[in-house]
Design a protein around this motif. Structure first.
Motif, PDB file in Angstrom:
ATOM      1  N   GLU A   1     -35.641   6.069  75.336  1.00 35.99           N
ATOM      2  CA  GLU A   1     -36.987   5.487  75.407  1.00 35.99           C
ATOM      3  C   GLU A   1     -37.928   6.158  74.418  1.00 35.99           C
ATOM      4  O   GLU A   1     -38.749   5.484  73.768  1.00 35.99           O
ATOM      5  N   PHE A   2     -37.824   7.471  74.274  1.00 35.70           N
ATOM      6  CA  PHE A   2     -38.649   8.174  73.283  1.00 35.70           C
ATOM      7  C   PHE A   2     -38.334   7.681  71.869  1.00 35.70           C
ATOM      8  O   PHE A   2     -39.248   7.494  71.052  1.00 35.70           O
ATOM      9  N   LEU A   3     -37.057   7.499  71.557  1.00 36.67           N
ATOM     10  CA  LEU A   3     -36.673   7.050  70.221  1.00 36.67           C
ATOM     11  C   LEU A   3     -37.192   5.647  69.937  1.00 36.67           C
ATOM     12  O   LEU A   3     -37.632   5.349  68.823  1.00 36.67           O
ATOM     13  N   ARG A   4     -37.124   4.779  70.919  1.00 40.14           N
ATOM     14  CA  ARG A   4     -37.598   3.409  70.719  1.00 40.14           C
ATOM     15  C   ARG A   4     -39.103   3.360  70.480  1.00 40.14           C
ATOM     16  O   ARG A   4     -39.599   2.457  69.794  1.00 40.14           O
ATOM     17  N   ALA A   5     -39.836   4.296  71.065  1.00 39.34           N
ATOM     18  CA  ALA A   5     -41.292   4.294  70.917  1.00 39.34           C
ATOM     19  C   ALA A   5     -41.756   4.828  69.572  1.00 39.34           C
ATOM     20  O   ALA A   5     -42.931   4.671  69.215  1.00 39.34           O
ATOM     21  N   GLU A   6     -40.862   5.432  68.809  1.00 37.04           N
ATOM     22  CA  GLU A   6     -41.244   5.972  67.501  1.00 37.04           C
ATOM     23  C   GLU A   6     -41.454   4.847  66.490  1.00 37.04           C
ATOM     24  O   GLU A   6     -40.718   3.860  66.478  1.00 37.04           O
ATOM     25  N   PRO A   7     -42.451   4.978  65.613  1.00 35.71           N
ATOM     26  CA  PRO A   7     -42.692   3.927  64.607  1.00 35.71           C
ATOM     27  C   PRO A   7     -41.534   3.860  63.602  1.00 35.71           C
ATOM     28  O   PRO A   7     -41.066   4.889  63.116  1.00 35.71           O
ATOM     29  N   PRO A   8     -41.067   2.651  63.263  1.00 37.67           N
ATOM     30  CA  PRO A   8     -39.921   2.536  62.357  1.00 37.67           C
ATOM     31  C   PRO A   8     -40.258   2.746  60.888  1.00 37.67           C
ATOM     32  O   PRO A   8     -39.348   2.797  60.054  1.00 37.67           O
ATOM     33  N   ASP A   9     -41.539   2.829  60.553  1.00 38.28           N
ATOM     34  CA  ASP A   9     -41.929   2.927  59.147  1.00 38.28           C
ATOM     35  C   ASP A   9     -42.567   4.257  58.786  1.00 38.28           C
ATOM     36  O   ASP A   9     -43.109   4.411  57.687  1.00 38.28           O
ATOM     37  N   ALA A  10     -42.529   5.246  59.700  1.00 39.74           N
ATOM     38  CA  ALA A  10     -43.161   6.534  59.414  1.00 39.74           C
ATOM     39  C   ALA A  10     -42.461   7.629  60.206  1.00 39.74           C
ATOM     40  O   ALA A  10     -41.878   7.391  61.264  1.00 39.74           O
ATOM     41  N   LEU A  11     -42.535   8.831  59.654  1.00 38.88           N
ATOM     42  CA  LEU A  11     -41.921  10.002  60.286  1.00 38.88           C
ATOM     43  C   LEU A  11     -42.954  11.117  60.272  1.00 38.88           C
ATOM     44  O   LEU A  11     -43.174  11.758  59.250  1.00 38.88           O
ATOM     45  N   ARG A  12     -43.600  11.341  61.440  1.00 40.50           N
ATOM     46  CA  ARG A  12     -44.719  12.261  61.476  1.00 40.50           C
ATOM     47  C   ARG A  12     -44.416  13.558  62.232  1.00 40.50           C
ATOM     48  O   ARG A  12     -45.018  14.582  61.958  1.00 40.50           O
ATOM     49  N   THR A  13     -43.528  13.493  63.213  1.00 37.60           N
ATOM     50  CA  THR A  13     -43.231  14.671  64.040  1.00 37.60           C
ATOM     51  C   THR A  13     -41.734  14.880  64.117  1.00 37.60           C
ATOM     52  O   THR A  13     -40.938  14.075  63.614  1.00 37.60           O
ATOM     53  N   ARG A  14     -41.351  15.960  64.802  1.00 45.33           N
ATOM     54  CA  ARG A  14     -39.941  16.263  65.001  1.00 45.33           C
ATOM     55  C   ARG A  14     -39.378  15.632  66.276  1.00 45.33           C
ATOM     56  O   ARG A  14     -38.328  16.043  66.757  1.00 45.33           O
ATOM     57  N   LEU A  15     -40.063  14.648  66.828  1.00 41.21           N
ATOM     58  CA  LEU A  15     -39.616  14.070  68.090  1.00 41.21           C
ATOM     59  C   LEU A  15     -38.243  13.399  67.951  1.00 41.21           C
ATOM     60  O   LEU A  15     -37.397  13.516  68.842  1.00 41.21           O
ATOM     61  N   ARG A  16     -38.023  12.689  66.837  1.00 42.42           N
ATOM     62  CA  ARG A  16     -36.710  12.072  66.640  1.00 42.42           C
ATOM     63  C   ARG A  16     -35.613  13.129  66.656  1.00 42.42           C
ATOM     64  O   ARG A  16     -34.593  12.987  67.339  1.00 42.42           O
ATOM     65  N   GLN A  17     -35.823  14.178  65.888  1.00 39.06           N
ATOM     66  CA  GLN A  17     -34.808  15.229  65.810  1.00 39.06           C
ATOM     67  C   GLN A  17     -34.593  15.887  67.166  1.00 39.06           C
ATOM     68  O   GLN A  17     -33.454  16.143  67.570  1.00 39.06           O
ATOM     69  N   ARG A  18     -35.676  16.143  67.910  1.00 35.46           N
ATOM     70  CA  ARG A  18     -35.563  16.788  69.221  1.00 35.46           C
ATOM     71  C   ARG A  18     -34.829  15.890  70.205  1.00 35.46           C
ATOM     72  O   ARG A  18     -33.956  16.351  70.960  1.00 35.46           O
TER      73      ARG A  18
END
Length: 538
Positions: free
Chosen positions: A163-180
Motif C-alpha cells: 500500500e505504501f508503494l502504490r501511494a508513491e508518485p510514479p513520476d518523482a522520487l523524493r524520499t527513501r520510502l520506496r527503498q525502505r
C-alpha cells in the motif's frame, strides 16, 4: 542500566538517537524497556496528542505524526536489539500490534518509520534463527521454506508495504520510502509462512511498477530533486534484493519463469530506461540462480527456451548497456543449462568462450561492427540449441510414440551420449538404431572378411559421411563436401581424443566438436547456396 526516563511532555519528538538508546536498553532489560514505552503510550501526553483536545494545542498535525513516527522507530530499535529468545514472546502481543495500529496513515515521516521498524524486526528474526545477516539471504535452503523463522502478521505487513508503494508518485522520487518498503518486504519474504501465489504476484507487480516506471533523474520532476540519482540506485538495489529473496523461496525453473513472467513486459518495454533497469535485474536474478544451484542428478532445464526467446533479441538493442546485460544474461542461461546437463559451474565451454569474445563488438557504436557481431551471435547460439531440441523431439518423443503405437518393446533409442569421454563413445550411443544397423550390415560383415577393427570403423564413418552429404546435397541441388569432410574428420579426431585426452577433457573435446562443427558446416552451405542462387545480391 535502566531505560532512559525522558520527560515526554517536554520532548514530544524523540530522535533517532533516543530510539537507539531504547535499543541498547532492550539488549539486557527488554521487559523494563517495553514497560516504559507502554507507559508513554498510555500517558496523557500521547493520548491528548491524538484526541479532540489536540485541536486547541499549538502542536500541528504534522508534529503529531512525527511523535508517532518516533515512537514507531523506538519499537523497531527495541525489536532489532532484543535477545532472539525473548523477542518472539513479545513480538505479536506488543511490537507488531503497536506497529499495525499506526499503519493507516498518509504522513511520509510515519511511513518511513514504519517501513524501517518492520525491516529491522524482520531482519532480527532472520538473524536470530540463522546466525547470519539476513541481508545476504545465506540461510535459504533452496527449494523449501525460508527456514529463517516465522511471523504471524507477515501477510498484513507485506500488504501494508504494498500500500505504501502504490501511494508513491510514479513520476518523482523524493524520499527513501520506496527503498525502505522494498527492503522491509525483502526481509519479510525470508520468513514463514510463505506468501500465497496471489500475494506474490501482487507484490511483484507493485514493486516492479513502483521503481521501473520512474523517469531518469535528469528529466521530469526528478530534475529539481537533490540526490535523485542516489535514491534511484538505492531503490533499484532494494528491488533486486527483494526479487532475489523471492527466487530463493522458490528456487526452481518454475520459480525463475514466474519472476520473468512479471519482468518480461519491462524487458520488452519501448522505453529505454525501463528496459535497461529490467535487464540489470534479470542479470542479477540469473546470477543468483546459478550460484544457488545444487543439483544431484541430470535433469532438463525447461525454462531455457522461453527465457532465451525473451533475452536474446535484446542483444541487438540500440543502447550499449542493454546489449551488454542481455549478452551476459544469455551466457548465464547457457551456463545454467550446462549445470543441468551435469557439468560443473567452472566448466570451460567453447560456445560460452565465443560469446565472451563478442562483448567488445556489442559495445562498438559502429553499425557494421554491431551487425557483424549480432550475426556471429546468431550463428553460434541457435544452431546448437536447435540441434538439442531436435534430438529431444525426435529420439525421446517421436520414437517413443511410434514404439507405443506399434507395441515395440525395445525403447533404447539413445544412451548418455552427453557424458561421452571419447568421440567413439558418442557415435556409439547418440543414435542406437542407426548404430546397430551399421554394426549389423557394415562393421561385422567386414570383420568376418578379415578386415581390421580400425579399418572397419573408418569404413563405417566414411559410409555415414556419404549419406550425410547425400541428404544435404540433393535437396539443395548443389554438390559440396562440407558434410562429408565434417564426418570424415571424426576419424582423426577420435584417434586424437582417445590417445591424449581422458575424463572431463575428453568430454569437453566432444562438446567442442558438436558446438563448432555443425555451425561451421551449416554456414558454409548457406554461403555457397547464397552465392549460387542469388548472383548480384549484396
Amino acid at each position: 542500566m535502566d531505560p532512559p526516563k525522558i520527560p515526554w511532555e517536554f520532548h514530544p519528538y524523540p530522535s533517532r538517537g533516543l530510539a537507539s538508546c531504547f535499543g541498547i536498553c532492550a539488549r539486557n532489560h527488554l521487559e523494563e524497556t517495553l514497560e516504559k514505552l507502554e507507559e508513554f503510550v498510555k500517558s496523557d501526553a500521547f493520548r491528548k496528542s491524538q484526541g479532540l483536545f489536540s485541536l486547541f494545542k499549538e502542536r500541528s498535525e504534522g508534529e503529531q505524526e512525527k511523535q508517532r513516527g518516533a515512537l514507531v522507530l523506538c519499537y523497531g530499535r527495541v525489536g532489532a536489539a532484543a535477545p532472539p529468545q525473548l523477542l518472539r514472546s513479545r513480538l505479536e502481543p506488543q511490537l507488531l500490534q503497536r506497529l499495525l495500529l499506526h499503519g493507516r496513515t498518509k504522513d511520509p515521516v510515519l511511513k518511513l518509520s514504519l517501513a524501517r521498524s518492520i525491516s529491522m524486526i524482520a531482519r532480527a528474526l532472520a538473524c536470530g534463527n540463522s546466525g547470519k545477516d539476513s541481508g545476504s539471504f545465506g540461510n535459504y535452503p533452496g527449494n523449501g521454506p525460508g527456514g529463517a523463522g516465522s511471523i504471524a502478521h507477515k501477510a498484513e505487513l507485506v500488504a501494508l508495504m504494498v500500500e505504501f508503494l502504490r501511494a508513491e508518485p510514479p513520476d518523482a522520487l523524493r524520499t527513501r520510502l520506496r527503498q525502505r518498503a522494498l527492503s522491509a518486504c525483502a526481509h519479510l519474504v525470508a520468513l514463514d509462512p510463505p506468501l500465497s501465489d496471489a500475494e506474490r504476484s501482487e507484490l511483484l507487480d507493485t514493486a516492479l511498477g513502483s521503481v521501473l516506471v520512474l523517469p531518469p533523474p535528469e528529466s521530469g520532476k526528478n530534475r529539481d530533486e537533490p540526490g535523485a540519482q542516489d535514491l534511484l540506485e538505492e531503490a533499484l538495489g532494494a528491488l533486486s534484493e527483494l526479487l532475489q529473496g523471492l527466487l530463493r523461496r522458490r528456487l526452481s525453473p518454475d520459480g525463475l519463469q514466474e519472476l520473468f513472467a512479471h519482468l518480461g513486459p519491462w524487458i520488452r518495454s519501448p522505453r529505454g530506461p525501463e528496459r535497461q533497469r529490467a535487464l540489470g535485474l534479470a542479470r542479477a536474478l540469473l546470477g543468483t540462480f546459478l550460484q544457488s544451484l545444487r543439483l544431484r542428478s541430470v535433469t532438463p532445464f525447461h525454462a531455457l527456451s522461453p527465457l532465451l526467446a525473451l533475452l536474446a533479441p535484446r542483444c541487438s538493442d540500440g543502447i550499449p548497456e542493454i546489449r551488454r546485460d542481455s549478452l551476459e544474461c544469455v551466457q548465464c542461461l547457457l551456463r545454467i543449462q550446462l549445470c543441468y546437463q551435469g557439468f560443473s559451474r567452472d566448466h570451460r565451454d567453447e560456445l560460452l568462450e565465443g560469446l565472451r569474445a563478442l562483448h567488445q563488438g556489442l559495445q562498438n557504436p559502429d553499425s557494421s561492427v554491431l551487425f557483424h557481431t549480432c550475426g556471429r551471435l546468431g550463428a553460434q547460439v541457435p544452431n546448437h540449441l536447435i540441434w538439442l531440441i531436435f534430438f529431444y523431439w525426435f529420439f525421446h518423443s517421436c520414437l517413443n510414440v511410434v514404439a507405443e503405437l506399434l507395441q515395440f518393446g525395445d525403447r533404447e533409442f539413445y544412451r548418455d551420449w552427453w557424458n561421452s569421454e571419447s568421440v567413439t563413445y558418442f557415435w556409439q550411443n547418440w543414435n542406437i538404431p542407426v548404430h546397430k544397423w551399421c554394426i549389423r550390415h557394415f562393421y561385422k560383415p567386414m570383420l568376418r572378411r578379415g578386415v581390421g577393427k580400425w579399418t572397419a570403423q573408418a569404413a563405417v564413418f566414411l559410409a555415414s559421411a556419404f549419406f550425410h552429404e547425400y541428404l544435404v546435397s540433393v535437396p539443395l541441388r548443389m554438390f559440396r563436401l562440407w558434410a562429408f569432410m565434417g564426418m570424415a574428420a571424426q576419424i582423426p579426431l577420435a584417434w586424437l581424443v582417445s590417445r591424449f585426452l581422458r575424463g572431463h577433457y575428453g568430454n569437453a573435446a566432444v562438446w567442442m566438436s558438436l558446438i563448432l562443427g555443425q555451425p561451421i558446416a551449416v554456414l558454409m552451405y548457406v554461403h555457397d547456396y547464397y552465392v549460387l542462387n542469388c548472383p548480384g545480391q549484396p
